[in-house]
Design a protein around this motif. Structure first.
Motif, short mmCIF file in Angstrom:
data_model
loop_
_atom_site.label_atom_id
_atom_site.label_comp_id
_atom_site.label_asym_id
_atom_site.label_seq_id
_atom_site.Cartn_x
_atom_site.Cartn_y
_atom_site.Cartn_z
N LEU A 1 -14.43 -5.58 1.59
CA LEU A 1 -14.60 -6.61 2.63
C LEU A 1 -13.47 -6.37 3.63
CD1 LEU A 1 -15.23 -9.85 0.52
CD2 LEU A 1 -16.92 -8.53 1.82
N GLY A 2 -13.69 -6.77 4.87
CA GLY A 2 -12.65 -6.62 5.87
C GLY A 2 -12.72 -5.27 6.57
N ASP A 3 -11.71 -5.00 7.37
CA ASP A 3 -11.79 -3.82 8.24
C ASP A 3 -10.38 -3.40 8.68
OD1 ASP A 3 -12.79 -1.86 10.12
OD2 ASP A 3 -14.58 -3.11 10.37
N PHE A 4 -10.31 -2.33 9.45
CA PHE A 4 -9.05 -1.91 10.06
C PHE A 4 -8.70 -2.97 11.11
CE2 PHE A 4 -11.01 1.95 8.51
CZ PHE A 4 -9.94 2.62 7.92
N LEU B 1 0.83 -1.20 0.00
CA LEU B 1 0.00 0.00 0.00
C LEU B 1 0.87 1.25 0.00
CD1 LEU B 1 -2.89 -0.97 2.48
CD2 LEU B 1 -3.14 -0.34 0.07
N HIS B 2 1.92 1.20 0.80
CA HIS B 2 2.83 2.34 0.90
C HIS B 2 3.36 2.74 -0.48
CE1 HIS B 2 5.80 4.86 2.94
NE2 HIS B 2 6.69 4.39 2.10
N THR B 3 3.77 1.78 -1.27
CA THR B 3 4.31 2.11 -2.59
C THR B 3 3.19 2.39 -3.60
OG1 THR B 3 4.50 -0.24 -3.07
CG2 THR B 3 6.47 0.85 -2.32
N ASP B 4 2.13 1.61 -3.55
CA ASP B 4 1.07 1.79 -4.56
C ASP B 4 0.33 3.12 -4.38
OD1 ASP B 4 1.90 -0.66 -5.37
OD2 ASP B 4 -0.03 -1.66 -5.22
N LEU B 5 0.15 3.55 -3.14
CA LEU B 5 -0.53 4.84 -2.92
C LEU B 5 0.31 5.98 -3.45
CD1 LEU B 5 -1.95 4.27 0.70
CD2 LEU B 5 -3.29 4.48 -1.41
N ALA C 1 -4.48 1.08 11.22
CA ALA C 1 -5.31 2.29 11.19
C ALA C 1 -4.43 3.54 11.21
CB ALA C 1 -6.28 2.28 12.37
N ALA C 2 -3.39 3.50 12.06
CA ALA C 2 -2.49 4.66 12.16
C ALA C 2 -1.77 4.90 10.83
CB ALA C 2 -1.50 4.45 13.29
N ARG C 3 -1.52 3.80 10.11
CA ARG C 3 -0.84 3.98 8.82
C ARG C 3 -1.70 4.76 7.84
NH1 ARG C 3 3.16 -1.22 8.21
NH2 ARG C 3 4.76 -0.13 9.35
N TRP C 4 -3.00 4.53 7.88
CA TRP C 4 -3.88 5.30 6.99
C TRP C 4 -3.84 6.77 7.37
CZ3 TRP C 4 -5.40 4.30 2.35
CH2 TRP C 4 -5.47 2.98 1.93
N ALA C 5 -3.79 7.05 8.67
CA ALA C 5 -3.66 8.46 9.10
C ALA C 5 -2.37 9.04 8.56
CB ALA C 5 -3.72 8.55 10.62
N HIS D 1 -10.86 5.55 17.83
CA HIS D 1 -10.35 6.90 18.08
C HIS D 1 -9.47 7.36 16.91
CE1 HIS D 1 -12.00 7.79 21.95
NE2 HIS D 1 -11.54 6.68 22.49
N ILE D 2 -8.69 6.44 16.39
CA ILE D 2 -7.83 6.80 15.25
C ILE D 2 -8.71 7.17 14.05
CG2 ILE D 2 -6.11 5.94 13.60
CD1 ILE D 2 -5.08 4.16 15.94
N ILE D 3 -9.77 6.38 13.85
CA ILE D 3 -10.67 6.66 12.72
C ILE D 3 -11.37 8.01 12.91
CG2 ILE D 3 -12.79 5.86 11.58
CD1 ILE D 3 -11.71 2.97 12.21
N SER D 4 -11.80 8.29 14.13
CA SER D 4 -12.42 9.61 14.38
C SER D 4 -11.43 10.73 14.11
CB SER D 4 -12.89 9.71 15.84
OG SER D 4 -13.95 8.82 16.06
N HIS D 5 -10.17 10.48 14.48
CA HIS D 5 -9.12 11.47 14.22
C HIS D 5 -8.96 11.68 12.70
CE1 HIS D 5 -5.11 13.32 14.22
NE2 HIS D 5 -4.76 12.39 13.35
N ILE D 6 -8.97 10.58 11.96
CA ILE D 6 -8.86 10.67 10.49
C ILE D 6 -10.01 11.51 9.94
CG2 ILE D 6 -9.16 9.31 8.37
CD1 ILE D 6 -7.43 7.12 9.68
N ASN D 7 -11.24 11.20 10.40
CA ASN D 7 -12.41 11.93 9.90
C ASN D 7 -12.32 13.42 10.22
OD1 ASN D 7 -13.67 9.71 8.76
ND2 ASN D 7 -14.86 9.23 10.62
N ALA D 8 -11.80 13.73 11.42
CA ALA D 8 -11.76 15.14 11.84
C ALA D 8 -10.61 15.88 11.16
CB ALA D 8 -11.61 15.21 13.36
#
Ligand code: SF4
Length: 290
Positions: free
Chosen positions: A166-169, A144-148, A175-179, A204-211
């Motif tokens: 399908l699937g989840d964090f 993901l790191h390279t493809d993104l 999750a922190a990596r997406w942030a 909490h990480i997801i809420s942080h991402i959204n905010a």
């Protein structure tokens, strides 16, 4: 490896149908619905198909179709064009993200999901025998790191990733990596849903991402239809015996035939809809989204 999957690819699970039974949604008069096997759609939307409680996929926390799980470093691509998914679409046509291509990321259901998910047994992945699931873990995150970054070079004006078909964090680190990716890849936009509770660490990480990335990210928390209303929520609802839907949120316009795909809708990530819960109608055979 080809993108096209055939029944041969899922041969080991080909006889999965007899393992289905109904979720036994109660009729209004309190009687349970009878068991069905093999043709759940024929019974209509008042049925909610789910795996038996003692099914190995339920107990082991894995997909019903293990042969469709591929190592992230062996897959031809892990971010797949939304063109391949009629419900998603290849390019956003509406709103602030218009013109951006859409890519989807599919992980293994249950193996990456919190076991508290309300649709653990009724996951709609139970009917997705053709979906290619990407194995989670370090190789996935490296890829993901390279493809993104590669997509950011290709689409500097922006691109969208639908997390997770399908699937989840599956971990705090993931999750922190997406942030982190959102913070240093300005072209990256994401939307999706999570069964992780809002008040968990991952939540909490997801809420942080959204905010923090409110103009580029919207991950909605999947909740029960009768849960207290909060922002950034999604839920799954089923019709009652009379065909009525509970008033649990804004029903996905695509499911009502009012738009073609996420690409032509954008309601899930529209800032104006953040305070509204999106409701997905569960189908008899698939049990709806998480
Ligand atoms: S509400 Fe719109 S954006 Fe959300 S899932 Fe439905 S079609 Fe896609």
């Amino acid at each position: 490896m080809s993108d096209a999957w055939t029944w041969a690819d899922v041969q080991p699970e080909r006889n999965f149908r007899p393992t289905f039974n109904t979720g036994l949604i109660k009729r209004p008069h309190g009687k349970s619905l009878s068991r069905f096997q093999g043709t759940p759609k024929a019974h209509g939307a008042i049925y909610r198909a789910q795996l038996a409680a003692d099914h190995p996929a339920v107990n082991d926390g894995r997909t019903l179709f293990p042969s469709t799980v591929v190592a992230a470093d062996k897959a031809p691509r892990i971010l797949v064009s939304g063109k391949n998914a009629a419900k998603i679409g290849g390019e956003v046509r509406k709103g602030a993200w218009a013109g951006m291509p859409i890519f989807t990321l599919t992980l293994e259901e249950r193996a990456t999901c919190p076991s508290t998910c309300g649709l653990w047994r009724a996951c709609y992945g139970n009917s997705m025998h053709l979906a290619r699931r990407h194995q989670h873990g370090e190789p996935l995150e490296r890829r993901l790191h390279t493809d993104l970054q590669s997509l950011a070079r290709q689409y500097p004006r922006g691109f969208v990733v639908r997390l997770h078909v399908l699937g989840d964090f599956y971990s705090i680190d993931y999750a922190a990596r997406w942030a982190s990716w959102l913070s240093y890849i300005p072209a990256l936009h994401v939307f999706g849903y999570t069964a992780n509770p809002r008040r968990s660490t991952i939540g909490h990480i997801i809420s942080h991402i959204n905010a923090r990335f409110s103009d580029r990210a919207k991950i909605r928390f999947s909740v029960a239809p009768d849960a207290p209303r909060e922002k950034d929520q999604a839920t799954t609802i089923w019709r009652d015996e009379q065909g009525h839907l509970p008033d649990a949120g804004l029903v996905c316009p695509m499911q009502e035939g009012r738009t073609l795909a996420c690409a032509t809708c954008g309601l899930c990530w529209a800032p104006a809809a953040a305070g509204h819960r999106i409701a997905f109608i569960g189908h008899g055979a698939i049990g709806g989204r998480k």
